[in-house]
Design a protein around this motif. Structure first.
Motif, short mmCIF file in Angstrom:
data_model
loop_
_atom_site.label_atom_id
_atom_site.label_comp_id
_atom_site.label_asym_id
_atom_site.label_seq_id
_atom_site.Cartn_x
_atom_site.Cartn_y
_atom_site.Cartn_z
N GLY A 31 -2.88 11.86 6.21
CA GLY A 31 -2.87 13.26 6.20
C GLY A 31 -1.33 13.74 6.15
N LYS A 32 -0.40 12.85 5.40
CA LYS A 32 0.85 13.17 5.36
C LYS A 32 1.12 14.55 4.35
N GLY A 33 0.28 14.72 3.40
CA GLY A 33 0.05 15.90 2.81
C GLY A 33 0.13 17.31 3.85
N SER A 93 3.05 21.18 -7.36
CA SER A 93 2.57 20.04 -6.81
C SER A 93 3.04 18.90 -7.28
N TYR A 94 2.97 18.79 -8.48
CA TYR A 94 3.86 17.79 -9.28
C TYR A 94 4.23 18.32 -10.67
N TYR A 95 5.24 17.53 -11.42
CA TYR A 95 5.45 17.69 -12.90
C TYR A 95 4.60 16.77 -13.62
N LEU A 129 15.17 9.00 -9.34
CA LEU A 129 16.16 8.49 -8.18
C LEU A 129 15.01 7.13 -7.94
N GLU A 130 13.98 7.04 -7.99
CA GLU A 130 12.94 5.92 -7.74
C GLU A 130 11.64 6.24 -8.51
N TRP A 131 10.87 5.34 -8.80
CA TRP A 131 9.53 5.34 -9.41
C TRP A 131 8.78 4.10 -9.02
N ALA A 132 7.44 4.60 -9.01
CA ALA A 132 6.53 3.34 -8.44
C ALA A 132 5.31 3.58 -9.45
N LYS A 133 4.39 2.48 -9.59
CA LYS A 133 3.15 2.50 -10.21
C LYS A 133 2.25 2.54 -9.16
N TYR A 155 2.13 6.41 -12.83
CA TYR A 155 3.56 6.40 -12.70
C TYR A 155 3.78 7.61 -11.65
N TYR A 156 4.48 7.42 -10.76
CA TYR A 156 5.12 8.63 -9.68
C TYR A 156 6.44 8.45 -9.67
N GLY A 157 7.34 9.40 -9.64
CA GLY A 157 8.79 9.31 -9.91
C GLY A 157 9.36 10.50 -8.87
N THR A 158 10.71 10.41 -8.39
CA THR A 158 11.23 11.35 -7.84
C THR A 158 12.66 11.68 -8.95
N PRO A 159 12.46 12.91 -9.34
CA PRO A 159 13.60 13.47 -10.36
C PRO A 159 14.91 13.47 -9.37
N LEU A 211 10.96 14.21 0.88
CA LEU A 211 10.24 13.34 -0.25
C LEU A 211 9.12 12.66 0.18
N GLU A 212 7.87 13.15 -0.33
CA GLU A 212 6.62 12.58 0.06
C GLU A 212 6.14 11.48 -0.90
N ILE A 213 6.52 10.28 -0.46
CA ILE A 213 6.49 9.35 -1.36
C ILE A 213 5.86 8.02 -1.22
N ASP A 214 5.18 7.11 -1.91
CA ASP A 214 4.77 5.70 -1.23
C ASP A 214 5.87 4.85 -0.89
N GLN A 227 6.63 1.66 -1.92
CA GLN A 227 7.63 0.80 -2.65
C GLN A 227 8.88 1.90 -3.20
N GLY A 228 8.25 3.24 -3.47
CA GLY A 228 9.58 4.10 -3.56
C GLY A 228 10.21 4.32 -2.45
N ALA A 229 9.87 4.39 -1.51
CA ALA A 229 10.78 4.83 0.01
C ALA A 229 11.58 3.50 0.07
N LYS A 287 -10.64 0.49 -3.41
CA LYS A 287 -9.13 0.21 -3.71
C LYS A 287 -8.21 1.09 -2.93
N ARG A 288 -8.43 2.35 -2.59
CA ARG A 288 -7.70 2.89 -1.66
C ARG A 288 -7.48 2.45 -0.24
N LEU A 289 -8.68 1.99 0.23
CA LEU A 289 -8.84 1.46 1.39
C LEU A 289 -7.71 -0.02 1.67
P1 5GP Z 1 -1.67 11.34 -5.07
O1 5GP Z 1 -2.11 10.85 -6.44
O2 5GP Z 1 -2.76 11.27 -4.02
O3 5GP Z 1 -1.09 12.71 -5.01
O4 5GP Z 1 -0.63 10.19 -4.42
C1 5GP Z 1 -0.71 9.06 -4.42
C2 5GP Z 1 0.29 8.38 -3.97
O5 5GP Z 1 1.72 8.37 -4.63
C3 5GP Z 1 0.75 8.70 -2.58
O6 5GP Z 1 0.93 7.67 -1.44
C4 5GP Z 1 2.10 9.48 -2.77
O7 5GP Z 1 2.92 9.63 -1.53
C5 5GP Z 1 2.74 8.75 -3.72
N1 5GP Z 1 3.78 9.69 -4.60
C6 5GP Z 1 3.77 11.01 -4.83
N2 5GP Z 1 5.01 11.15 -5.29
C7 5GP Z 1 5.65 9.96 -5.54
C8 5GP Z 1 6.85 9.78 -5.88
O8 5GP Z 1 7.63 10.54 -6.58
N3 5GP Z 1 7.50 8.38 -5.83
C9 5GP Z 1 6.75 7.26 -5.23
N4 5GP Z 1 7.16 6.20 -5.23
N5 5GP Z 1 5.39 7.79 -4.94
C10 5GP Z 1 4.87 8.92 -4.90
#
Ligand code: 5GP
Length: 204
Positions: free
Chosen positions: A16-18, A51-53, A70-74, A79-83, A99-102, A104-106, A146-148
């Motif tokens: 419920g972090k969102g 929501s995202y770019y 700043l960081e990115w992760a798969k 791919y997800y990353g923080t501009p 930053l709401e990130i996973d 690895q990114g944190a 997979k998510r679990l």
């Molecule tokens: P969702 O696809 O459900 O929006 O997000 C999946 C996962 O990616 C979540 O754990 C979310 O926190 C993570 N996430 C979202 N944005 C970023 C980001 O910029 N960097 C990283 N490392 N994870 C992210």
């Protein structure tokens, strides 16, 4: 000027972090949301740039090459990353950024910003987490499994965070996160200039 707080919130899918971040942003006008870049497809109701770019793999890889993240992760094959630019701008202007990130990114962010505020959101129990993930009912059983599994692995990394907040009730969890932020803002190390001013006043 006091630098802004870099606030990092993570937690497993279904914690419920969102929801918590959304409520937090409403209560904290000085906190800006860092919009991530991703290669995953938009879900219903998600807005580009809010929501995202939403980027192509090529465009995302170009951002990696240009050191624009700043960081990115798969995560789950996307791919997800923080501009980086917005984060730097906000902090330099004394504003706080979320930053709401996973995990690895944190952990990558922590290497660059050890003074950041790292908060891990936990569900009340694993059974409740599974119930919440199933409740979304948007995924296939394979994706759910997979998510679990990923959620259980994410929770282990939670030990490395500075704060943990249990999301049993959103209102209570948001209040707990706000209490953390209020305390962090009052750390002496973040407020050296108050003492400098006092000393200056005494000398004059
Ligand atoms: P969702 O696809 O459900 O929006 O997000 C999946 C996962 O990616 C979540 O754990 C979310 O926190 C993570 N996430 C979202 N944005 C970023 C980001 O910029 N960097 C990283 N490392 N994870 C992210």
């Amino acid at each position: 000027m006091r630098k802004g707080l870099l606030v990092v919130v993570s937690g497993p899918s279904g914690a419920g972090k969102g929801t918590i971040c959304h409520a937090l942003l409403e209560k904290e006008p000085h906190l800006a949301y860092s919009v991530s870049a991703t290669t995953r497809k938009p879900r219903a109701g998600e807005i580009e740039g809010e929501s995202y770019y939403f980027l192509s793999v090529e465009a995302f890889e170009e951002m990696i090459e240009k050191d624009a993240l700043l960081e990115w992760a798969k995560v789950y094959d996307n791919y997800y990353g923080t501009p980086l630019k917005k984060v730097e701008e906000k902090l330099a202007a004394g504003e706080d950024i979320l930053l709401e990130i996973d995990t690895q990114g944190a952990m990558k962010v922590r290497e660059k910003f050890p003074e950041g505020v790292f908060i891990f959101i936990l569900p009340p129990s694993l059974a409740e987490l599974e119930r919440r993930i199933r409740g979304r009912d948007t995924e296939t059983e394979e994706v759910l499994q997979k998510r679990l599994k990923a959620a259980v692995e994410e929770i282990e990394v939670g030990r490395l965070y500075k704060y943990v907040v249990i999301n049993d009730e959103v209102k209570r969890a948001v209040a707990a996160v706000r209490a953390v932020l209020a305390a962090e803002k009052r750390l002496v190390v973040r407020n050296e200039e108050l003492f400098d001013e006092m000393e200056k006043g005494r000398e004059e």
